[in-house]
Design a protein around this motif. Structure first.
Motif, PDB file in Angstrom:
ATOM      1  N   ASP A   1      -5.230  12.286   5.793  1.00 30.09           N
ATOM      2  CA  ASP A   1      -6.194  11.217   6.118  1.00 30.09           C
ATOM      3  C   ASP A   1      -7.064  11.614   7.304  1.00 30.09           C
TER       4      ASP A   1
ATOM      5  N   SER B   1      -4.255   7.073  -2.117  1.00 29.75           N
ATOM      6  CA  SER B   1      -4.296   8.490  -1.758  1.00 29.75           C
ATOM      7  C   SER B   1      -5.013   8.614  -0.410  1.00 29.75           C
ATOM      8  N   PRO B   2      -4.953   9.791   0.242  1.00 28.32           N
ATOM      9  CA  PRO B   2      -5.626   9.943   1.530  1.00 28.32           C
ATOM     10  C   PRO B   2      -7.083   9.529   1.461  1.00 28.32           C
TER      11      PRO B   2
ATOM     12  N   SER C   1      -1.309  15.613   7.739  1.00 32.62           N
ATOM     13  CA  SER C   1      -2.012  14.333   7.826  1.00 32.62           C
ATOM     14  C   SER C   1      -3.378  14.454   7.163  1.00 32.62           C
TER      15      SER C   1
ATOM     16  N   HIS D   1      -9.744   4.265  -3.522  1.00 31.08           N
ATOM     17  CA  HIS D   1      -8.351   4.684  -3.622  1.00 31.08           C
ATOM     18  C   HIS D   1      -7.710   4.833  -2.245  1.00 31.08           C
TER      19      HIS D   1
ATOM     20  N   ASN E   1      -0.170   4.357   0.466  1.00 34.37           N
ATOM     21  CA  ASN E   1      -0.601   5.209   1.570  1.00 34.37           C
ATOM     22  C   ASN E   1      -0.331   4.468   2.888  1.00 34.37           C
TER      23      ASN E   1
ATOM     24  N   THR F   1      -3.179   4.050   5.548  1.00 37.75           N
ATOM     25  CA  THR F   1      -4.091   2.930   5.309  1.00 37.75           C
ATOM     26  C   THR F   1      -3.410   1.606   5.622  1.00 37.75           C
TER      27      THR F   1
ATOM     28  N   HIS G   1      -5.841   2.930  -0.570  1.00 35.35           N
ATOM     29  CA  HIS G   1      -4.455   2.496  -0.457  1.00 35.35           C
ATOM     30  C   HIS G   1      -3.520   3.313  -1.332  1.00 35.35           C
TER      31      HIS G   1
ATOM     32  N   SER H   1       0.844  -1.193   0.000  1.00 34.02           N
ATOM     33  CA  SER H   1       0.000   0.000   0.000  1.00 34.02           C
ATOM     34  C   SER H   1       0.879   1.244   0.000  1.00 34.02           C
TER      35      SER H   1
END
Lengths: 229, 82
Positions: B51, A123-124, B49, A119, A50, A53, A121, A48
């Motif tokens: 995410d 991108s955020p 961050s 997405h 990201n 993730t 894995h 991955s």
């Protein structure tokens, strides 16, 4: 007056404790410990790109499973309490702006949510935020209509299937590689491609479907209970 | 420059938190609590961050605020005297 002073004293004491405990803290110049391991081996271990993730779904997948269970029990409790309230009459019709927006925007919002989920894995994003975005599209549809939402077997079955999928993917790893939620029961593939990173995309899909259906169910039961008498 | 922005956002968050307690109107308090989450997500984004920022923006400031609004609506319906 006394209460204000006591509150102030408590706050001051707490801030003194916090300040004294972090006064010798400085920003580390490089990653240490488990963070270093994740950044150095994360892409090789999981496939991955990201790393957030990778940690959330692969290294700490069991925690995410627990999180899903927490969300499930919370939404079940909310829906259970709200069904005790008798169903109201139809809510007041929305303004023309809301009605028009609810006619054109939800498709684009659902598409964006699905993009975030699939997405995860690369991108955020990932299952949780993507599922919340999809649920907000359903919320917009509900706000744009002037009838209360009916019963939906579809939502609950999606929720159950998604939760079951998450658990079964975990047991798949246990049966083949001897480890619950092992990521590499599917090949890691080449990092950066959409079909890569083992079972991370599948788990993201399951989490996204579960979160979206659960939050939509919560909104629907609020909408039912919120009607005028 | 970035520390200044973060400190400014933090001050606004504190002000919004205090305002949420002291507002007479519950609606204003709920919106104010949503503003805190929104600014927190901006800070997460600045700190690198995305995410967490995305989750905070969608769940913290979006869905939680909406659920509070629904609950407020429901409570007002149940009350006979306002």
């Amino acid at each position: 007056m006394i209460r204000t002073i006591i509150g102030l004293v408590i706050v001051l004491a707490l801030s003194a404790i916090v300040v004294s405990s972090v006064s010798d803290y400085s920003m580390p110049s490089e990653l240490i410990g488990v963070g270093r391991g994740y950044t150095e081996q994360g892409v090789n271990d999981t496939g991955s790109v990201n790393l957030v993730t990778a940690v959330v779904v692969a290294y700490r997948g069991l925690d995410t499973l627990g999180e899903v269970v927490v969300l499930f029990s919370a939404s079940t409790a909310v829906v259970l309490i709200l069904t005790l309230i008798p169903i109201g009459a139809n809510p007041t019709p929305p303004s023309s702006i809301v009605a028009f927006t609810a006619g054109i925007l939800p498709g684009a919002i659902v598409l964006f949510g699905i993009y975030i989920i699939t997405h995860g894995h690369l991108s955020p994003g990932g299952g949780f935020p993507g599922g919340a975005v999809v649920a907000s599209a359903f919320l917009l549809v509900m706000l744009g209509s002037n009838t209360i939402p009916g019963k939906s077997k579809f939502l609950t079955s999606i929720e159950s299937i998604a939760g079951l999928t998450f658990g079964l993917l975990g047991f798949w790893g246990m049966l083949t590689l001897g480890q619950f939620l092992n990521n590499l029961v599917l090949p890691a593939g080449s990092p950066g491609r959409i079909i890569s990173a083992g079972i991370i995309p599948l788990i993201s899909l399951a989490i996204g479907a579960k979160v979206a259906s659960e939050l939509s169910g919560v909104f629907a039961s609020y909408r039912k209970a919120g009607g005028e008498k | 420059m970035i520390p200044v922005i973060i400190i400014g956002l933090g001050v606004i968050m504190l002000a919004a938190a205090v305002a949420a307690i002291y507002f007479k109107s519950l609606l204003a308090s709920i919106i104010s609590a949503g503003v805190i989450s929104l600014l927190a997500s901006v800070i997460y984004l600045i700190l690198g961050s995305p995410d967490v920022a995305m989750t905070e923006a969608s769940i913290g400031s979006g869905l939680t605020t909406v659920i509070f609004l629904f609950a407020l609506h429901r409570v007002r319906k149940g009350k006979s005297d306002d």
